[in-house]
Motif scaffolding. Structure first.
Motif, short mmCIF file in Angstrom:
data_model
loop_
_atom_site.label_atom_id
_atom_site.label_comp_id
_atom_site.label_asym_id
_atom_site.label_seq_id
_atom_site.Cartn_x
_atom_site.Cartn_y
_atom_site.Cartn_z
N THR A 1 7.58 2.31 10.35
CA THR A 1 7.08 1.78 11.64
C THR A 1 6.12 2.78 12.28
OG1 THR A 1 8.99 2.70 12.81
CG2 THR A 1 9.16 0.43 12.07
N TRP A 2 5.21 2.24 13.05
CA TRP A 2 4.37 3.07 13.92
C TRP A 2 3.71 2.18 14.98
CZ3 TRP A 2 2.06 2.75 8.77
CH2 TRP A 2 0.86 2.04 8.70
N THR A 3 3.05 2.84 15.92
CA THR A 3 2.26 2.16 16.93
C THR A 3 0.83 2.66 16.82
OG1 THR A 3 4.14 1.96 18.43
CG2 THR A 3 1.95 1.75 19.40
N TRP A 4 -0.12 1.74 16.63
CA TRP A 4 -1.52 2.15 16.54
C TRP A 4 -1.94 2.84 17.83
CZ3 TRP A 4 -3.51 2.30 11.97
CH2 TRP A 4 -3.36 1.28 11.02
N PRO A 5 -2.50 4.04 17.78
CA PRO A 5 -2.91 4.74 19.00
C PRO A 5 -4.30 4.38 19.48
CG PRO A 5 -3.12 6.20 17.12
CD PRO A 5 -2.56 4.92 16.59
N THR B 1 3.09 -7.29 12.37
CA THR B 1 2.56 -6.59 13.54
C THR B 1 2.81 -7.39 14.80
OG1 THR B 1 0.37 -7.61 13.27
CG2 THR B 1 0.73 -5.50 12.16
N SER B 2 2.91 -6.68 15.90
CA SER B 2 2.99 -7.29 17.23
C SER B 2 2.18 -6.40 18.17
CB SER B 2 4.44 -7.37 17.70
OG SER B 2 4.50 -7.92 19.01
N GLY B 3 0.94 -6.82 18.43
CA GLY B 3 0.06 -5.96 19.20
C GLY B 3 -0.22 -4.69 18.40
N ALA C 1 2.16 -2.55 17.55
CA ALA C 1 3.36 -2.17 16.81
C ALA C 1 3.29 -2.67 15.37
CB ALA C 1 4.60 -2.72 17.49
N VAL C 2 3.60 -1.80 14.42
CA VAL C 2 3.54 -2.10 13.00
C VAL C 2 4.92 -1.89 12.38
CG1 VAL C 2 2.59 -1.36 10.78
CG2 VAL C 2 1.12 -1.45 12.79
N THR C 3 5.36 -2.85 11.58
CA THR C 3 6.58 -2.70 10.79
C THR C 3 6.26 -3.08 9.36
OG1 THR C 3 7.98 -3.28 12.68
CG2 THR C 3 8.97 -3.43 10.49
N ALA C 4 6.50 -2.15 8.43
CA ALA C 4 6.24 -2.39 7.02
C ALA C 4 7.53 -2.20 6.24
CB ALA C 4 5.17 -1.43 6.51
N ARG C 5 7.92 -3.21 5.51
CA ARG C 5 9.13 -3.14 4.68
C ARG C 5 8.74 -3.19 3.20
NH1 ARG C 5 10.55 -6.15 9.21
NH2 ARG C 5 12.39 -5.35 10.32
N ASN C 6 9.59 -2.61 2.38
CA ASN C 6 9.31 -2.57 0.95
C ASN C 6 9.15 -3.96 0.37
OD1 ASN C 6 12.49 -2.16 1.34
ND2 ASN C 6 12.14 -3.40 -0.50
N ALA C 7 8.36 -4.05 -0.70
CA ALA C 7 8.29 -5.26 -1.51
C ALA C 7 9.54 -5.32 -2.38
CB ALA C 7 7.02 -5.23 -2.36
N PRO C 8 9.82 -6.46 -3.01
CA PRO C 8 11.03 -6.57 -3.83
C PRO C 8 11.11 -5.56 -4.96
CG PRO C 8 10.11 -8.74 -3.39
CD PRO C 8 9.11 -7.75 -2.89
N TYR C 9 9.95 -5.07 -5.42
CA TYR C 9 9.93 -4.23 -6.60
C TYR C 9 9.83 -2.73 -6.30
CZ TYR C 9 5.03 -5.00 -5.42
OH TYR C 9 3.85 -5.12 -4.73
N ASN C 10 9.67 -2.30 -5.04
CA ASN C 10 9.49 -0.87 -4.79
C ASN C 10 10.39 -0.33 -3.68
OD1 ASN C 10 8.24 -1.94 -2.53
ND2 ASN C 10 6.24 -1.03 -2.92
N GLY C 11 11.49 -1.04 -3.41
CA GLY C 11 12.40 -0.56 -2.38
C GLY C 11 13.41 0.45 -2.89
N ALA C 12 13.88 0.28 -4.09
CA ALA C 12 14.89 1.17 -4.65
C ALA C 12 14.21 2.43 -5.18
CB ALA C 12 15.66 0.48 -5.76
N LEU C 13 14.56 3.59 -4.61
CA LEU C 13 13.98 4.86 -5.02
C LEU C 13 15.10 5.85 -5.32
CD1 LEU C 13 11.14 5.27 -2.35
CD2 LEU C 13 10.90 4.47 -4.70
N ALA C 14 14.97 6.55 -6.41
CA ALA C 14 15.92 7.62 -6.72
C ALA C 14 15.72 8.78 -5.74
CB ALA C 14 15.72 8.09 -8.15
N ALA C 15 16.68 9.66 -5.67
CA ALA C 15 16.56 10.82 -4.79
C ALA C 15 15.27 11.58 -5.11
CB ALA C 15 17.76 11.73 -4.96
#
Length: 464
Positions: free
Chosen positions: A401-405, A420-422, A424-438
Motif C-alpha cells: 500500500t501507499w498514497t501517491w504524494p 486505487t481510491s484517489g 490511495a493504492v493497494t496492490a495484492r499478489n497475483a495467484p502465481y507470485n504470492g507464496a515466497l520462501a524466506a
C-alpha cells in the motif's frame, strides 16, 4: 501476416466453413516425456513450473526492423504483454538471422520478462508466393542456429514457419508439418513447437483443424501447439466459436497467432476473438507492433514505433475489453527472478537511474518489505517497479500500500492486482507470485502519469 501486401481468400472458403461437419478427434494430450520448458496438458499450455500460461501479446517484425527491437520489446512489456512473437528470416527471402542475432533477441525478451515465440517468416504462402521457403528449409534453419536455442526452453517457443502454405495444395501441409516436427525432435529440440495453419494461416479448408490430432500424435514429446491466424475468414462469431471450440473439445492446444481489427480480405470480428479467447483460456498475439506497409498500415498498433502514439487498433488490443491490459499474466518462470536489464521507458526521453523510495524496515517473522523504484521517465509519465521480499519466514500472500504524494495515476500495471481510491493504492499478489520462501522476492510493474512533480511514495508491505 504477409508483409507489405494483402492476403487472398478463396471464394469457396466461407461456404466450406459453414457446411463442414468433420470434427477433431479427442486425444490424450499429456507430454510423453518430461520437457525442459513449456509443455501442453490437454488444451492448456503449461510453463516450466507447471503453471497454466495464456499468451497475451503481439507480433514484432524483427527481421526488417532490428534496430527497433530493444525499445519495441520494452514498450510492448510496459503496455502489459506477456509474450512477443518475433519475425525471423531464414535466408530464403529475408535474413538470415544468425545464431548471435537470435541469441540477442532471446536475451532481450528475458530482460523484459516476455516469453519469446520465434518464427521463420520465409515460409509465408508456400506454393503460391514466389520464393517462399519450404517447411523443410525452415527446419534446416532452426538446426543451423540450435546453439542459440539450447537451454532456453523455459523462455522460448519455436514456431516452425509462418503461414507455411497458401491456398494451393494445402493438403500437403499435413505430411510436411509432421516431417518438420519429427526432424526437430530428432535434432534434439525439446521446446514446445508451434505450427501455423495453411491457407495463409486461416485454415478455411480445415486442413489443420481436421488433421490436428494426427499431427499432435506425430510429435514424440506430445508438445505441439496449433496456431490459427484470424483475418477476413473469421468475420462472424459463429465461425470463431466453432473453430476454436473444436480444439478445446478435442483437448488440443490452440492459439490465435495473428489477428487484426480489419483486413483487405474482410472485417475480422476482433471483439469475439478477444472475448472467446478470454472465456476459453486461449492465447492470442495481435499483428503487429509497427512497420506495416503495402496498404495494411492500419494493422500498426503504434505509429512509427512510438509507444506514446497508440493507434485505434493498439488502443483496442491493449486497453479494450478482454484486451492485454485486463487479462495478461506474466509467466511464472519470471517470479522472483530480476531481469538482467530494466525495461526502458518510451523513447521520448532517456531513462533515468532507478531511485528507490523509503521502504519498511527489515522484517522478522511472517512479514515482507516493498521497495519502489522508477526505471524511466518521459514527458507526463514514467515506468516503475515494486520489489516485494519475504522476511525470515515464508509467506503465502502479500499486500503493498501507499498514497501517491504528487497526484500520480497508473496507466497500466502487471503481475499484481491493483486497486486505487484517489491517491490511495493497494496492490495484492497475483495467484502465481504470492507464496515466497524466506528471503525470496518477486516484482510487479507499472506505468503511470505524472504532472511535473514525481515524488516517490513511502510504501508498506503486509504478509500473511
Amino acid at each position: 501476416m504477409r508483409p507489405r501486401s494483402t492476403r487472398r481468400r478463396l471464394l469457396g472458403g466461407l461456404a466450406a466453413f459453414l457446411i463442414a461437419v468433420t470434427g477433431l478427434v479427442t486425444v490424450a494430450a499429456q507430454p510423453a516425456q518430461a520437457a525442459a520448458g513449456f509443455t501442453v496438458s490437454g488444451s492448456r499450455i503449461l510453463d516450466a513450473n507447471g503453471n497454466t500460461f495464456v499468451m497475451r501479446g503481439v507480433n514484432h517484425a524483427h527481421t526488417w526492423y532490428q534496430d527497433r527491437t530493444p525499445q519495441a520489446l520494452a514498450d510492448i512489456k510496459a503496455l502489459g504483454a506477456n509474450t512477443v512473437r518475433v519475425v525471423l528470416g531464414s535466408g530464403q527471402r529475408w535474413g538470415p538471422d544468425n545464431a548471435a542475432n537470435v541469441s540477442a533477441v532471446i536475451t532481450q525478451c528475458k530482460a523484459n520478462r516476455l516469453i519469446c515465440v520465434l518464427e521463420v517468416h520465409d515460409t509465408t504462402g508456400y506454393g503460391e508466393q514466389a520464393g517462399a521457403a519450404t517447411l523443410a528449409q525452415a527446419v534446416d534453419y532452426w538446426i543451423s542456429i540450435k546453439s542459440a536455442l539450447a537451454g532456453q526452453e523455459r523462455y522460448v517457443i519455436l514456431n516452425i514457419g509462418n503461414e507455411p502454405y497458401g491456398n494451393t495444395n494445402a493438403a500437403g501441409w499435413v505430411a510436411d508439418t509432421k516431417d518438420a516436427i519429427v526432424r526437430l525432435r530428432a535434432a534434439g529440440f525439446e521446446h514446445s513447437i508451434m505450427v501455423d495453419a495453411p491457407n495463409w494461416g486461416q485454415d478455411w479448408s480445415f486442413t489443420m483443424r481436421d488433421n490436428a490430432a494426427s499431427v499432435f500424435a506425430a510429435d514424440p514429446q506430445r508438445n505441439t501447439i496449433f496456431s490459427v491466424h484470424m483475418y477476413g475468414v473469421f468475420d462472424t462469431a459463429a465461425e470463431i466459436n466453432d473453430y476454436l471450440g473444436r480444439f478445446i473439445t478435442a483437448g488440443l492446444p490452440i492459439v490465435v497467432g495473428e489477428f487484426g481489427h480489419n483486413h483487405s480480405d474482410g472485417d475480422p470480428d476482433e471483439d469475439t476473438i478477444l472475448a472467446t479467447a478470454q472465456a476459453r483460456g486461449i492465447g492470442y498475439l495481435g499483428w503487429s507492433w509497427s512497420g506495416n506497409g503495402g496498404g495494411v498500415e492500419y494493422l500498426d498498433m503504434v505509429t512509427g514505433f512510438n509507444a506514446a502514439a497508440l493507434t485505434s487498433w493498439g488502443q483496442r488490443l491493449f486497453n479494450g475489453a478482454n484486451g492485454i491490459k485486463a487479462t495478461s499474466r506474466e509467466a511464472s518462470v519470471f517470479g522472483g527472478v530480476q531481469p538482467t536489464t530494466p525495461a526502458t521507458s518510451p523513447p521520448t526521453s532517456p531513462p533515468v537511474s532507478p531511485t528507490p523510495s523509503a521502504s519498511t524496515p527489515p522484517p522478522t517473522g511472517k512479514a515482507c518489505t516493498a521497495t519502489y523504484t522508477v526505471g524511466g521517465q518521459w514527458g507526463g509519465g514514467f515506468q516503475g517497479a515494486v520489489t516485494v521480499k519475504a522476511g525470515n519466514a515464508a509467506i503465502a500472500s502479500w499486500t503493498v500500500t501507499w498514497t501517491w504524494p504528487s497526484g500520480q495515476r497508473f496507466t497500466n500495471t502487471w503481475n499484481a492486482t491493483v486497486t486505487t481510491s484517489g491517491d490511495a493504492v493497494t496492490a495484492r499478489n497475483a495467484p502465481y507470485n504470492g507464496a515466497l520462501a524466506a528471503g525470496a522476492s518477486t516484482s510487479w510493474g507499472f506505468t503511470a502519469s505524472s504532472t511535473g512533480t514525481n515524488t516517490a511514495p513511502t510504501v508498506t508491505c503486509a504478509a500473511a
